[in-house]
Design a protein around this motif. Structure first.
Motif, PDB file in Angstrom:
ATOM      1  N   LEU A 134      36.121   7.916  23.110  1.00  0.00           N
ATOM      2  CA  LEU A 134      34.691   7.652  22.960  1.00  0.00           C
ATOM      3  C   LEU A 134      34.470   6.237  22.418  1.00  0.00           C
ATOM      4  CD1 LEU A 134      31.944   9.058  23.331  1.00  0.00           C
ATOM      5  CD2 LEU A 134      32.013   9.666  20.920  1.00  0.00           C
ATOM      6  N   PHE A 135      35.298   5.869  21.462  1.00  0.00           N
ATOM      7  CA  PHE A 135      35.237   4.514  20.904  1.00  0.00           C
ATOM      8  C   PHE A 135      35.487   3.478  21.997  1.00  0.00           C
ATOM      9  CE2 PHE A 135      37.257   0.839  18.870  1.00  0.00           C
ATOM     10  CZ  PHE A 135      36.361   0.569  17.851  1.00  0.00           C
ATOM     11  N   ASP A 136      36.484   3.759  22.811  1.00  0.00           N
ATOM     12  CA  ASP A 136      36.838   2.844  23.908  1.00  0.00           C
ATOM     13  C   ASP A 136      35.713   2.763  24.943  1.00  0.00           C
ATOM     14  OD1 ASP A 136      38.900   1.180  25.117  1.00  0.00           O
ATOM     15  OD2 ASP A 136      38.832   2.667  26.737  1.00  0.00           O
ATOM     16  N   LEU A 137      35.103   3.935  25.222  1.00  0.00           N
ATOM     17  CA  LEU A 137      33.995   3.972  26.180  1.00  0.00           C
ATOM     18  C   LEU A 137      32.826   3.117  25.678  1.00  0.00           C
ATOM     19  CD1 LEU A 137      32.775   5.239  28.743  1.00  0.00           C
ATOM     20  CD2 LEU A 137      32.070   7.192  27.356  1.00  0.00           C
ATOM     21  N   LEU A 150      25.012   5.131  18.543  1.00  0.00           N
ATOM     22  CA  LEU A 150      24.707   6.153  17.535  1.00  0.00           C
ATOM     23  C   LEU A 150      23.757   7.219  18.063  1.00  0.00           C
ATOM     24  CD1 LEU A 150      24.161   3.816  14.452  1.00  0.00           C
ATOM     25  CD2 LEU A 150      26.126   5.276  14.891  1.00  0.00           C
ATOM     26  N   THR A 151      23.076   6.930  19.176  1.00  0.00           N
ATOM     27  CA  THR A 151      22.064   7.872  19.656  1.00  0.00           C
ATOM     28  C   THR A 151      22.447   8.562  20.973  1.00  0.00           C
ATOM     29  OG1 THR A 151      20.930   5.973  20.617  1.00  0.00           O
ATOM     30  CG2 THR A 151      20.089   6.781  18.536  1.00  0.00           C
ATOM     31  N   ILE A 152      22.645   7.765  22.039  1.00  0.00           N
ATOM     32  CA  ILE A 152      22.821   8.349  23.382  1.00  0.00           C
ATOM     33  C   ILE A 152      23.913   9.432  23.437  1.00  0.00           C
ATOM     34  CG2 ILE A 152      23.221   7.842  25.823  1.00  0.00           C
ATOM     35  CD1 ILE A 152      20.658   6.614  24.883  1.00  0.00           C
TER      36      ILE A 152
ATOM     37  N   ALA B  23      28.739  15.529  30.171  1.00  0.00           N
ATOM     38  CA  ALA B  23      29.857  15.112  31.022  1.00  0.00           C
ATOM     39  C   ALA B  23      30.436  13.779  30.555  1.00  0.00           C
ATOM     40  CB  ALA B  23      29.399  15.029  32.476  1.00  0.00           C
ATOM     41  N   VAL B  24      29.557  12.795  30.341  1.00  0.00           N
ATOM     42  CA  VAL B  24      30.039  11.436  30.073  1.00  0.00           C
ATOM     43  C   VAL B  24      30.562  11.274  28.656  1.00  0.00           C
ATOM     44  CG1 VAL B  24      29.371   9.014  29.975  1.00  0.00           C
ATOM     45  CG2 VAL B  24      28.480  10.484  31.794  1.00  0.00           C
ATOM     46  N   PHE B  25      29.857  11.865  27.675  1.00  0.00           N
ATOM     47  CA  PHE B  25      30.204  11.575  26.279  1.00  0.00           C
ATOM     48  C   PHE B  25      30.936  12.715  25.577  1.00  0.00           C
ATOM     49  CE2 PHE B  25      26.409   8.977  27.197  1.00  0.00           C
ATOM     50  CZ  PHE B  25      27.005   7.731  27.091  1.00  0.00           C
ATOM     51  N   LEU B  26      31.070  13.856  26.249  1.00  0.00           N
ATOM     52  CA  LEU B  26      31.804  14.950  25.624  1.00  0.00           C
ATOM     53  C   LEU B  26      33.029  15.347  26.460  1.00  0.00           C
ATOM     54  CD1 LEU B  26      28.467  16.047  24.642  1.00  0.00           C
ATOM     55  CD2 LEU B  26      30.200  16.752  23.031  1.00  0.00           C
TER      56      LEU B  26
END
Lengths: 285, 294
Positions: A134-137, A150-152, B23-26
């Motif tokens: 997630l950090f990398d994304l 912090l939101t999306i 999908a994208v963030f989890l």
């Protein structure tokens, strides 16, 4: 004044009540004492803080301590940041889960059950189990050090979708029939009928989300690097970092702690109502 | 069963934002955690080398990870056992029918709203050897002064105390709710049969309370493994000498201080397995509770 007819049993019961009160007062004091100490110490000068034996009275440095915490450590700015982020997430989460629940309850479409399970399973995916990718994304999206990060990623809510779905399913069928007869479309149905009927659930969820985002720590710690866009909990950490003389100014640190804890505490007082209602704690006559 | 709106595409549009975020963030990052756990970063993260299950092998043979695991288990056991015992005792007191019960309840559960970082900061101060209030009390009443957080044995106890305190309110709320569901008639019957308060509690209240206790057991485990990060970071940073280095803190250090992304991802996967197991246990038992309750 001991009227006759008061048996040993009456006195025993009386003593038990007094003892219960005493025990409850002691328990409440013990539980509150760390915060009470923090409040007292937040008003003391460094000399007063370090006096031995410690002074347990209001000191003389309250204005200075609070002003240093607020200005030198930028707590005002951090608080505003946290309010913006917590407010945005709260709003977005509520809206998205209302939409999702509307779709799941009032429409027929393929793979409905599958989609519901797909959303529910995300309950098992807290930040730590996806933190490195997630950090990398975020870095690839150029969202590092921004409020987007912090939101999306936090806008989907399995809990919210689940709660609103349960709530909508408890409404009578005649509701949607009447709406359709009157030619009310799904979005107006949501806006004018479902939302007004769900204010309690919406309030409870919004408040829980607010406190959750306000108290969040690990994610802002790693994703936000500039002091300007930092969240309040991380700002609090700076207060206990060693100062120029290698010593923590505890009066100021405690003032910052008190400032940081206030907003969720105020919100919690509102939540209290929900708690009392929700958990049937108010059975007491 | 609710009547439906006839539209075919609108529901999908309504669900799209939620599905997309999931999908994208989890899902995607969790899947990547699995994938990355099989790689090792090289040349300062510029290149990845496939290493199979080597990261897992290294974790399970590393004495540091063993220690972190043991520390986590002690921490979790402390949080669960001490936390649940104290909050059950307080909930029993607060459940008595006396005047002002509502106020007492509010006074007992309000620290629930404090964050782990706030709790950590306050206890960091209380444990401070020169200005800390706790040091003074132990000196005054027991005649010893301890430097809690720099002592490898006491530091873990110190963070357990802080973590238990922070979660008391949450536990008390649920225990109180559970106690409301214990039928008064059964307790009355037991009392008439000559059971004392002690026996009443262990033979009647405690067994009837077991669904709540079990729910809180799981929630406190999740809190101890995931929620206490801020508290540890503020109070001890995993130290002294890794004495409070719980699994999630070890993961954070490997990922963002040592840049060992493969090793960190493997630790994420291990934590994921833990969450899945805990969640499934909880799902099964809540289902059973509903069944018995009907």
């Amino acid at each position: 004044m001991a009227p006759k007819g008061r048996s040993v049993y009456w006195y025993r019961k009386r003593a038990a009540i007094v003892l219960t009160h005493a025990a409850l007062i002691i328990a409440a004091l013990l539980i509150s004492s760390p915060v009470l100490f923090a409040i007292i110490k937040s008003t003391q000068t460094t000399a007063q803080v370090f006096s031995y034996p410690p002074k347990f009275v209001i000191g003389t440095a309250a204005p200075e301590n609070y002003s240093i915490a607020w200005h030198n450590y930028n707590l005002g700015r951090l608080m505003l940041n946290t309010f913006i982020v917590a407010g945005a997430v709260m709003l977005g989460k509520t809206l998205l889960s209302l939409f999702a629940a509307l779709a799941l309850v009032y429409f027929d479409f393929r793979f409905k059950a599958l989609i519901f399970v797909f959303i529910l399973v995300t309950l098992m995916m807290p930040v730590p189990v996806r933190i490195v990718p997630l950090f990398d994304l975020m870095r690839k999206l150029h969202w590092g050090d921004t409020f987007w990060a912090l939101t999306i990623p936090f806008l989907a809510s399995a809990t919210g979708t689940f709660l609103f779905r349960q709530h909508f399913m408890s409404f009578p069928t005649s509701l949607v029939d009447a709406a359709r007869v009157d030619g009310v479309g799904p979005l107006r149905f949501l806006w004018q009928i479902l939302i007004p009927m769900s204010m309690n659930t919406i309030g409870a969820l919004a408040v829980i989300e607010f406190v959750y985002i306000w108290n969040q720590y690990l994610w802002p710690l790693i994703i936000i690097s500039s002091n300007r866009s930092q969240m309040i909990q991380i700002g609090l950490k700076m207060l206990t970092g060693a100062g120029p003389q290698g010593m923590v100014n505890w009066g100021v640190a405690m003032a910052g702690t008190v400032i940081t804890m206030l907003p969720p505490l105020i919100v919690f007082m509102l939540l209290q109502e929900q708690f009392m209602r929700g958990f049937a704690l108010a059975e007491e006559k | 069963m609710q009547s439906k709106f006839p539209n075919r595409w609108l529901p999908l549009i309504l669900l799209l934002p939620t599905i997309a975020v999931c999908a994208v963030f989890l899902y995607y990052p969790v899947a990547q955690s699995f994938e990355w756990s099989l790689y090792r970063a090289a040349f300062m993260g510029l290149k990845r080398i496939y290493v199979g299950f080597q990261n897992y092998v290294r974790l399970f043979t590393s004495s540091d990870y063993h220690k972190s695991l043991v520390v986590s288990l002690i921490f979790a056991a402390g949080v669960v056992v001490i936390g649940l015992s104290i909050s059950l005792a307080i909930a029993l007191l607060a459940n008595r029918k006396i005047r002002g019960a509502r106020i007492y309840r509010l006074l007992l559960i309000w620290p629930y709203a404090l964050s782990p970082a706030v709790a950590g900061t306050i206890w960091l101060f209380l444990f401070n050897p020169t200005s800390g209030v706790l040091t003074y009390f132990t000196d005054r009443f027991f005649g010893f002064r301890l430097d809690w957080l720099t002592n490898a044995n006491l530091a873990l106890l110190g963070v357990i105390v802080a973590a238990v305190w922070k979660n008391l309110g949450y536990n008390i709320v649920f225990f109180l709710a559970g106690l409301q569901n214990v039928p008064g008639e059964i307790l009355e019957a037991a009392r008439i049969d000559g059971a004392g308060p002690w026996k009443c509690f262990w033979k009647v209240t405690f067994p009837l309370l077991s669904p709540t206790t079990f729910f809180l057991f799981i929630m406190n485990l999740i809190y101890a493994f995931f929620g206490a990060f801020g508290l540890i970071d503020v109070m001890t940073k995993g130290g002294p000498v890794n004495a409070t280095n719980i699994l999630i803190y070890n993961l954070y250090r490997d990922a963002f201080q040592h840049n060992k992304w493969g090793m960190a991802s493997a630790q994420s996967v291990i934590l994921f397995v833990l969450v899945v197991v805990l969640t499934l246990i909880q799902f099964r038992t809540t289902g059973r509770r509903v069944h018995y309750g009907a």
